[in-house]
Design an enzyme around this catalytic site. Sequence first.
Site, PDB file in Angstrom:
ATOM      1  N   SER A 485     -18.626 -44.642  -0.157  1.00 37.49           N
ATOM      2  CA  SER A 485     -18.136 -45.252   1.072  1.00 37.49           C
ATOM      3  C   SER A 485     -17.222 -44.249   1.791  1.00 37.49           C
ATOM      4  O   SER A 485     -17.675 -43.166   2.144  1.00 37.49           O
ATOM      5  CB  SER A 485     -17.437 -46.570   0.759  1.00 37.49           C
ATOM      6  N   ASP A 572     -27.712 -51.748   2.724  1.00 36.95           N
ATOM      7  CA  ASP A 572     -26.263 -51.685   2.917  1.00 36.95           C
ATOM      8  C   ASP A 572     -25.881 -52.239   4.287  1.00 36.95           C
ATOM      9  O   ASP A 572     -26.292 -51.701   5.313  1.00 36.95           O
ATOM     10  CB  ASP A 572     -25.815 -50.222   2.806  1.00 36.95           C
ATOM     11  N   HIS A 604     -24.286 -51.737  -0.636  1.00 37.52           N
ATOM     12  CA  HIS A 604     -23.140 -50.830  -0.577  1.00 37.52           C
ATOM     13  C   HIS A 604     -22.715 -50.480  -1.996  1.00 37.52           C
ATOM     14  O   HIS A 604     -21.762 -51.026  -2.541  1.00 37.52           O
ATOM     15  CB  HIS A 604     -22.007 -51.495   0.194  1.00 37.52           C
TER      16      HIS A 604
END
Length: 658
Positions: A485, A572, A604
């Site tokens: 991320s 995601d 994600h």
Amino acid sequence: MTATTAATRVADTPLIPRDHLFGNPTRSQGKISPDGKWVSWMAPWEGVMNVFMAPADDESAVRRMTSAKGRPIPQYFWAPDSQSLLYIRDKEGDENYLLYSVPVDAEEGAEEKCLTPFEETRVQVVGGSETIKDKILVGLNNRDARFHDVHLLDLNTGELQLVFENNEWAGFEADDSLTLRWAVRQNAAGGTDMHEIVDGKVAEEPRETTGLDDALTTGMAGYTTNGKILYWLDSRGRDTAALFAEDTETGERTLIAEHDKADIGGTMRHKQTGYVQAWNATYLRTEHHPIDPEIGEAFAWLRERLEGDYGVMSRTDDDRRWLVWNDPLTAPIASYLFDRDAMTLTKFYTTYPELEGAPLQPMHAREIKARDGLTLPSYLTLPPQCDDDGDGKPDAPVPMVLLVHGGPWARDGYGYNRTHQWLANRGYAVLSVNFRGSTGFGKNFISAGDKQWSAKMHDDLLDAVDWAISEGIAEKEKVAIMGGSYGGYATLVGLTFTPETFACGVDIVGPSNLETLLETIPPYWEPLVKQFHERMGDPTTPEGVEFLKSISPLYKAQDITKPLLIGQGANDPRVKQAESDQIVEAMERHGVPVTYVLFPDEGHGFHRPENNIAFNAIAENFLAECIGGRAEPVGEVLNASTADIRNGRENVKGLSGD
């Protein structure tokens, strides 16, 4: 040869198998039912984590309560009346979590009931109660994806009753009677406006407000059962978030707890009254501070008997039985049943028993100074056989992986960390840094990262690397950067903005183009988007667009000179697949090699163990090629996963039949 130094240093230490670290735990998420009659936990069934339970007085009478296949259940909890188990689940990582229920008297493997049977919907729990045990308040965005309407949900019949149609609010606060008392929304400054709700109507003017600087560190922390006290975590007029108790009749506030270096992290409340009995804060390590003398005695008793760190993970309504987790730090995490009347501690389970006796390494908490004097709380794990005197410094510099956390409004913490253990076992020092913008250290620390994504936030990471080199921890030419991320973004920044600093990078679901990232955020984040614009950059203005482009690695893809591995989930909702596709395409245009792995059934991050193990197999062989550690061969693990290696198979040993 220097290329094999890292591997040979740890050659005498057993290689911890990947599946011992990243496979399914034997048990996890243990809980006691509120009435104390049952214990529950998660465990694998047909290779997928599901919910099990047993009578508290006969743990051998086990029943499997759920039948999830393919994708694990991420979280479950007990209904307040102890009549059912509830859990959430999404579809292949899309984060549209629905709420499911299974009654305690169901036969093993009985079909669970979906309590929120809607498409493209994400459920939120808005409120629960100590006195109304068969109902909760939930938020559903099935009418408008941007806003969650509040419903009263009967947990036993499944009936949903609309309480509040929401067309503008980011969140709500309810009391123990399941009455909405506050509505919260973002203001033009990126701060928070908090409006009282009286008789179902929201006041026109906010009673409480914050600016951007307090937005992540100030908010309500719940009512006592009788409604006489409203707790606040509040940083207004100070730096760190302190705990206050507000008298709801007079409005008078009393300071309950504060910490000079960290925000108050959480509280323990009386199970019937809701009054605070203890609080904790985490600077380098978590500190538990009891207020109630009996809780203090229980903490002291546990402290004498448990090595490492511990905490309370579940309690009965009468508060006489607790489920306690224990992190011995160099052994797998275990859970214990604590009987406060008999004063006995009984082993419930060890999460990963296969790690008992494994060569797990201690973690060292460190304070690193950034170039402008800011202190960065950080965590270092060293490979085995390199620190004979145990002072947290290797006898000679070793290759290092800088492991960057996501968020960025999150933090790294102290304790067992399977990624640290995995990489240390392969021969690397592992350093995790709470760079500016991380949460938990006061509002000034967060605000120091505003609009600094590729600037001072990245400088903090560079300063940490320089510290590790100057301290004799890291080999200068053998430092990798890795993260997911925001950590994936930091990896891309490291290889584009400072291409000579790192030997290689591993980017997991990292954004490459901040303009498109902000254009494609999930619709339910829209009520909070002003904070993104103020802290990152504003894509609604020409100047903001140019700024976002200037700090986006995509536009510097041609500057990458070091090996890069990218992992991405196709579903995601936060960092879309296009974020990875864009930079891979740009690198291909400029003839820059890259290895790209796409998982069609992930979002994600990689939540199916088969996929996580497969990606880590690729990653450790990639790192071994780049900075010389050892690696378990890729072997057959890709066959059990859905990994689609779209680019650069030839760059990683074991992917091309070599």
